[in-house]
Every structure is written in C-alpha cells, then in structure tokens.
Design a protein around this motif. Structure first.
Motif, PDB file in Angstrom:
ATOM      1  N   LEU A  38      45.412  49.933  52.798  1.00 30.84           N
ATOM      2  CA  LEU A  38      45.368  48.583  52.234  1.00 30.84           C
ATOM      3  C   LEU A  38      46.754  47.971  52.390  1.00 30.84           C
ATOM      4  N   ASP A  39      46.894  47.046  53.331  1.00 32.20           N
ATOM      5  CA  ASP A  39      48.204  46.468  53.626  1.00 32.20           C
ATOM      6  C   ASP A  39      48.638  45.411  52.615  1.00 32.20           C
ATOM      7  N   ASN A  40      47.672  44.801  51.946  1.00 35.37           N
ATOM      8  CA  ASN A  40      48.001  43.746  50.993  1.00 35.37           C
ATOM      9  C   ASN A  40      47.383  44.082  49.651  1.00 35.37           C
ATOM     10  N   PRO A  41      47.993  44.991  48.890  1.00 35.46           N
ATOM     11  CA  PRO A  41      47.372  45.463  47.654  1.00 35.46           C
ATOM     12  C   PRO A  41      47.333  44.384  46.584  1.00 35.46           C
ATOM     13  N   PRO A  42      46.359  44.461  45.681  1.00 33.79           N
ATOM     14  CA  PRO A  42      46.246  43.473  44.611  1.00 33.79           C
ATOM     15  C   PRO A  42      47.342  43.659  43.574  1.00 33.79           C
ATOM     16  N   CYS A  43      47.546  42.631  42.762  1.00 31.53           N
ATOM     17  CA  CYS A  43      48.510  42.752  41.673  1.00 31.53           C
ATOM     18  C   CYS A  43      47.814  43.055  40.355  1.00 31.53           C
ATOM     19  N   ALA A  44      46.472  43.035  40.334  1.00 28.92           N
ATOM     20  CA  ALA A  44      45.755  43.396  39.111  1.00 28.92           C
ATOM     21  C   ALA A  44      44.288  43.642  39.424  1.00 28.92           C
ATOM     22  N   TYR A  45      43.654  44.407  38.552  1.00 31.39           N
ATOM     23  CA  TYR A  45      42.195  44.518  38.507  1.00 31.39           C
ATOM     24  C   TYR A  45      41.711  43.848  37.224  1.00 31.39           C
ATOM     25  N   ASP A  54      37.293  37.469  28.584  1.00 31.45           N
ATOM     26  CA  ASP A  54      36.076  37.921  29.248  1.00 31.45           C
ATOM     27  C   ASP A  54      36.230  39.285  29.909  1.00 31.45           C
ATOM     28  N   GLY A  55      37.137  40.106  29.399  1.00 33.09           N
ATOM     29  CA  GLY A  55      37.270  41.437  29.967  1.00 33.09           C
ATOM     30  C   GLY A  55      38.636  42.044  29.730  1.00 33.09           C
ATOM     31  N   TYR A  56      39.067  42.832  30.697  1.00 25.89           N
ATOM     32  CA  TYR A  56      40.327  43.570  30.600  1.00 25.89           C
ATOM     33  C   TYR A  56      41.048  43.465  31.937  1.00 25.89           C
ATOM     34  N   VAL A  57      42.358  43.260  31.877  1.00 24.11           N
ATOM     35  CA  VAL A  57      43.166  43.154  33.082  1.00 24.11           C
ATOM     36  C   VAL A  57      44.084  44.373  33.155  1.00 24.11           C
ATOM     37  N   VAL A  58      44.011  45.052  34.283  1.00 25.50           N
ATOM     38  CA  VAL A  58      44.869  46.207  34.552  1.00 25.50           C
ATOM     39  C   VAL A  58      45.876  45.759  35.595  1.00 25.50           C
ATOM     40  N   SER A  59      47.115  45.563  35.158  1.00 24.50           N
ATOM     41  CA  SER A  59      48.129  45.084  36.094  1.00 24.50           C
ATOM     42  C   SER A  59      48.584  46.214  36.998  1.00 24.50           C
ATOM     43  N   MET A  60      49.165  45.831  38.120  1.00 18.81           N
ATOM     44  CA  MET A  60      49.617  46.803  39.120  1.00 18.81           C
ATOM     45  C   MET A  60      51.142  46.863  39.143  1.00 18.81           C
ATOM     46  N   PRO A  61      51.750  47.496  38.132  1.00 16.94           N
ATOM     47  CA  PRO A  61      53.197  47.584  38.155  1.00 16.94           C
ATOM     48  C   PRO A  61      53.706  48.612  39.146  1.00 16.94           C
ATOM     49  N   SER A 100      45.514  55.358  42.117  1.00 17.13           N
ATOM     50  CA  SER A 100      44.756  56.216  41.217  1.00 17.13           C
ATOM     51  C   SER A 100      43.524  55.569  40.616  1.00 17.13           C
ATOM     52  N   ILE A 101      43.367  54.235  40.663  1.00 16.13           N
ATOM     53  CA  ILE A 101      42.196  53.645  40.044  1.00 16.13           C
ATOM     54  C   ILE A 101      41.302  52.947  41.055  1.00 16.13           C
ATOM     55  N   ALA A 102      41.451  53.283  42.317  1.00 17.17           N
ATOM     56  CA  ALA A 102      40.621  52.650  43.341  1.00 17.17           C
ATOM     57  C   ALA A 102      39.142  52.939  43.136  1.00 17.17           C
ATOM     58  N   TRP A 103      38.807  53.998  42.424  1.00 21.01           N
ATOM     59  CA  TRP A 103      37.421  54.391  42.210  1.00 21.01           C
ATOM     60  C   TRP A 103      36.714  53.535  41.174  1.00 21.01           C
ATOM     61  N   MET A 104      37.405  52.556  40.535  1.00 21.36           N
ATOM     62  CA  MET A 104      36.817  51.903  39.374  1.00 21.36           C
ATOM     63  C   MET A 104      35.919  50.718  39.702  1.00 21.36           C
ATOM     64  N   SER A 105      35.708  50.383  40.987  1.00 20.49           N
ATOM     65  CA  SER A 105      34.831  49.277  41.387  1.00 20.49           C
ATOM     66  C   SER A 105      35.168  47.989  40.638  1.00 20.49           C
ATOM     67  N   PRO A 106      36.368  47.438  40.845  1.00 25.68           N
ATOM     68  CA  PRO A 106      36.760  46.255  40.101  1.00 25.68           C
ATOM     69  C   PRO A 106      35.907  45.038  40.479  1.00 25.68           C
ATOM     70  N   SER A 107      35.741  44.129  39.542  1.00 27.63           N
ATOM     71  CA  SER A 107      34.893  42.963  39.789  1.00 27.63           C
ATOM     72  C   SER A 107      35.676  41.790  40.340  1.00 27.63           C
ATOM     73  N   VAL A 108      36.969  41.746  40.049  1.00 28.61           N
ATOM     74  CA  VAL A 108      37.751  40.575  40.454  1.00 28.61           C
ATOM     75  C   VAL A 108      39.098  41.054  40.976  1.00 28.61           C
ATOM     76  N   TRP A 109      39.543  40.515  42.102  1.00 23.82           N
ATOM     77  CA  TRP A 109      40.902  40.732  42.598  1.00 23.82           C
ATOM     78  C   TRP A 109      41.744  39.533  42.160  1.00 23.82           C
ATOM     79  N   SER A 110      42.978  39.773  41.712  1.00 22.09           N
ATOM     80  CA  SER A 110      43.853  38.681  41.317  1.00 22.09           C
ATOM     81  C   SER A 110      45.026  38.610  42.274  1.00 22.09           C
TER      82      SER A 110
END
Length: 553
Positions: A484-491, A529-536, A543-553
């Motif tokens: 993944l060359d352009n990783p997200p900043c949050a799930y 409307d949910g929970y945000v997991v930031s990508m610090p 480690s959390i790629a398996w979580m099937s996120p619904s939204v990329w930020s």
C-alpha cells in the motif's frame, strides 16, 4: 580445510609449549594426523571440547566414554558429535559443545580427525566430571527441581508440577514476583516470572522503566525444550549469588513466560485447545493466550526478547535463529537484532562450541517468512529487539548419539539455556544501543512515512562458506498486491464493527475489535456515528488491516 604457513608455525610453537608442560592430553608421542591439545571445559549441561586442528582434515569426531572415579570405563564409547567447519565463525579454532549426558556424571573424551571418510588416530584422552544441576540440594530454594530434572529427562514437567515449582520460587525468593497474565481457553493460568534485585519493581510501569527483557518459552505445545530451560533458568535467577546475575538483576528486570500454551503442552499438540497455532495470532489476538500476552507487552514494555521453539530439520544447526524480518519493522530494530544474532550469538557459539545459524540453514525449507502474526515480527513492529530461537529437534548427523530420547531432550534444553544466558549478557552489555535502536524505531514509526507492506520479509545476507550464516532462509519478497503506497491516516468503524461479537478464531473463540485495540494499546476516538482509529504509526496500519474498515479518511 587449509591453513597458511604462519598459522601452522604458531600452532606448532603452542604445541611445543604444551608438550614441555606435560599436559594430560599429550602424554604419548603423537602419531601422524593425531589430534593434539585436547581440552574440555565444563559448563551448565554441556562440555566445551577444543583441540588444535589437523591440516587438511574435513571434519572431526568427538567420542565420549562413561568412567568411574578412577577413570575406568563403565560403559561403551560412543561418537557423540561431528564437528564441521561451517558450525562456527572461527573454524581455525574448533570447539564442540558436547551435551546430552546426565549432569554430574564423569566421562572420558577423545577427538579424531577425518579426511572425508578416512579416520585418523584418536587424541590422548581427557577426563572430567560434568557440572551437576544448579542449586545446592541443602539450601531451600536452590534445592527445587522440576519433574524433568528429577526424572533425568525421562518425563517433561507437568502443569501441576510447574505450578507447584513456580509457587515455591515465588514464596522463597524476594527477587521474584509471579503474576498471572491471563488464562488459557481451558482456564489454565498463564504465569510470568518477574525477576529483579533486590526485589522487582511493584508495578508494570515500574518494570517498564528498567528496560526489561523477555523470554517466551512454549508457544507450540509439542516443543517443550525451551520451557524446561526457562524453568531452570528462573530458579537460578531467583537464588544465585553469582556477581554476574546479581549485577544483571540490579540493572534491569527479567520477564519469563514459561508456558503461554498450557493447553497445548498438556495435550502435546502444536496449537492450543481450539487448534489455533498461537504463533499465527499475535497481531490478530483472537485467542485468550495471545490476547493476554500482547496486553502484557503493552503494560511491561520489554525492549528485547527471545521466543523459543523447536525445528524438525535434523541437518540444521543446533540453534537456528532469526530476527524480525517484516519489511515494516524499523531498520534500527532489524539491525540491532541482527547484531545480537550474528555478532554475539555466532561469536559466543564459536567459543563455547554451539552452532547458531539462520532459521532455514542447511536446506531448512520455506521458513522464517513474513506473517506479521508471528511473534518475532509482532515484537519487531512494536519496536522490540528480538529473535526467534529454534532448537533442532533431532540429533542428526552432527549429534549421532541422540536416538536416546533423554540425551536428545537434555541437549535441546541446555542449548536453550545457553542461548537465554547469552541473551541476558547481551542485554546487559548492549542496553544503551538497544534503547537507541528502540527510540529511533519509535521516531520512524510515528512519522508514518513510506509504504505499508502487508506481507514481505527483509533478506538475510549469506556469508561466504564455510560459515554458520552461509545458508539463510528464502528472500520472501513482497507481492505488489500486498503493498500500500498511500496508506490512510485513519480508519472509521461502525458500532457493530467496533463492539460486535467476533468468532473469527478457531473454535468460536474470539475477542471484539475494541478489546483487541485496547490490548495493543492504540488510541480510539468516539465520534457521533462510530469510532475513529487514527494512524499515528505504520505499526497500526500493519496490524489492523484485517478489520474491514468502512471508511477511509
């Protein structure tokens, strides 16, 4: 093997000095190609056999004979070892760690050179009494023994015996606090020794401040050799007055988890009671055993670790090792881990006669790969300098006397103890470098720069033969689809994704995403409307790629 004229001149001069001194191994006139200068030094569970090399020899055979107090043989002579030049970095100074005997017994040793299949005369004999099990039998605490020890390796230590032995050490030593970090699927306690001098810090945060080191001993239930070594090591750390041990424990804290997979050990199975290979679950933490272990890492924060296993390739080295190879592990952690293995373990192995090598050496197969769920990779992603340890499970061609199960078990366990003791010494001597590597890794990870590789290992360079590192594991380059060359900043996760029940682990055992993230120690922000997991850090992305996120930020 070929030696230069200068080397042979030096060796000849050394030999002359020993002959004039009347050394016991040189009492007879030398025959052509007879090994000279034989020496045997006793250690814990092994004896280091050394000799002056014979020019042109391709390998050497080590012979051991049981003897009585008058050095009269009491049993048959057997070839217990075969030395080859690729087992050590200084192959012009051959040594062999002879092991498998019952500690405390007395033996005669001889060594002979071979030119291919042509055997040469044996050396003059050397006699010695091997080191008995550690601990004065008359001193409380020191006199504790495991079931494995009392049966002379005929039986492995049961869970009942382990719990009693562990509780006794805890009760009798001020240096030890035994904590239960969790429970197995079948409700067995998962205990951890916390060892420091004069007493260990009272809290996990206090332990973390000492830059602790960690030994994990039995993730695969049918690989118990390391576990037996860890239990014996814990006794020595708890009660020994040796300056080396007191100094170590005065400067750091040692964490030992003897049996992470108690259900698998009781059943003698690789996986736990659900069939899960726990060493494929340290990032997913679907099982209570791995969940407890990762939560412990969050709280106690070890800076260095070893993870003990056994390996079925009988042609490999005594002690295959491997650093965290995953490509998202920080360079500083990979480099420091390699320094521990290549410089320290290979170097000390050459002095003491053991054969460390890369996991996968000697046609070891497609091993040592990149799954982030493997503990060495999970630890590396958490910025822990560490190594896998594999005990060669069968004696093979270099240890031909291990058809006897007790001999085989003793060699494995005492080789593990040698490794763990060397790990303690490395940590003590190199802690500033370990801490620097960790801090550099943290800066790299929180910077969240560069690509994310979901699978893919760093290459392990091969050394020119003959050398312990001449045959490293496969390259295991990343597949482009897993980069993944352009990783997200949050799930962003929905309530169901975050707190909903999950049964993705075998046997229907599972933990929620909320529980897993909390165990890993990651920050989560509650929004309307949910929970945000930031990508610090890229660690989190991995480690959390398996979580099937619904939204990329």
């Amino acid at each position: 093997m070929t030696y230069g004229r200068n080397m042979l001149t030096v060796l000849a001069a050394a030999l002359a000095v020993v002959v004039l001194a009347g050394g016991p191994a040189l009492a007879q006139e030398a025959e052509p190609n007879q090994v000279q200068g034989l020496g045997v030094v006793q250690a814990e569970g092994f004896a280091t056999v050394s000799w002056i090399p014979v020019e042109g020899a391709t390998d050497y055979q080590i012979e051991r004979t049981p003897v009585d107090a008058s050095d009269t043989p009491t049993g048959a002579s057997v070839i217990t070892g075969v030395w080859r030049p690729n087992r050590q970095v200084h192959n012009d100074r051959p040594t062999f760690a002879d092991s498998g005997f019952n500690p405390g017994d007395r033996f005669q040793w001889r060594v002979r050179a071979r030119f291919a299949d042509n055997v040469q005369p044996f050396s003059a004999p050397v006699f010695g009494t091997t080191t008995p099990p550690w601990g004065d039998p008359t001193v409380p605490g020191e006199n504790l023994r495991t079931q494995w020890e009392t049966t002379q390796a005929a039986e492995f230590t049961s869970d009942v015996n382990e719990f009693a032995y562990t509780a006794a050490i805890d009760r009798l030593s001020e240096r030890v606090r035994v904590v239960e970090i969790g429970r197995t699927v079948l409700d067995r306690p998962i205990n951890m020794f916390v060892i420091g001098h004069p007493t260990p810090p009272a809290t996990p945060a206090g332990v973390a401040a000492t830059f602790p080191l960690l030994v994990n001993c039995n993730v695969h239930g049918n690989e118990p050799g390391d576990r037996e070594g860890c239990l014996i090591l814990a006794r020595r750390l708890a009660f020994s007055t040796e300056p080396r041990i007191v100094d170590l424990l005065s400067h750091t804290t040692v964490l030992i988890v003897p049996t992470i997979n108690g259900d698998g050990r009781a059943a003698n199975t690789r996986g736990n009671s659900t069939g899960q290979d726990l060493n494929r679950d340290y990032s997913l933490i679907r099982q209570p055993e791995t969940f407890a272990f990762v939560r412990m890492l969050r709280d106690y924060r070890p800076v260095a670790a070893y993870d003990g296993h056994e390996f079925g390739n009988s042609g490999a080295g005594d002690l295959p090792m491997l650093p965290p190879r995953h490509q998202n592990v920080a360079q500083s952690i990979f480099d420091q881990s390699q320094d521990m293995i290549v410089r320290h373990m290979y170097g000390q192995g050459a002095k003491d006669g053991w054969w460390p090598c890369p996991y996968g050496c000697a046609n070891g197969g497609n091993v040592g790969l990149s799954e982030e769920t493997i503990l060495r990779n999970t630890l590396g992603l958490k910025n822990v300098v560490n190594s896998l340890l594999e005990l060669r499970s069968a004696g093979g061609p270099t240890r031909p006397d291990e058809d006897n199960p007790a001999n085989n078990r003793r060699r494995k366990t005492y080789s593990a103890m040698w490794t763990f003791n060397q790990f303690l010494d490395y940590h003590r001597a190199n802690l500033p470098a370990i801490v620097r590597a960790r801090r550099q890794a943290v800066r790299f990870q929180v910077g969240n720069t560069g690509r994310i590789v979901f699978r893919g290992s760093r290459p392990i360079p091969a050394f020119p033969a003959p050398h312990p590192g001449e045959s490293p594991p496969p390259v295991d380059a990343p597949d482009p689809s897993l980069i993944l060359d352009n990783p997200p900043c949050a799930y962003k996760l929905t309530e169901e994704q975050f707190n909903g029940a999950r049964t993705d682990g075998p046997g229907g055992v599972g933990t929620t995403v909320a529980q897993r993230l909390a165990a890993h120690g990651w920050k989560v922000v509650k929004v309307a409307d949910g929970y945000v997991v930031s990508m610090p850090s890229s660690v989190v992305c991995e480690s959390i790629a398996w979580m099937s996120p619904s939204v990329w930020s």
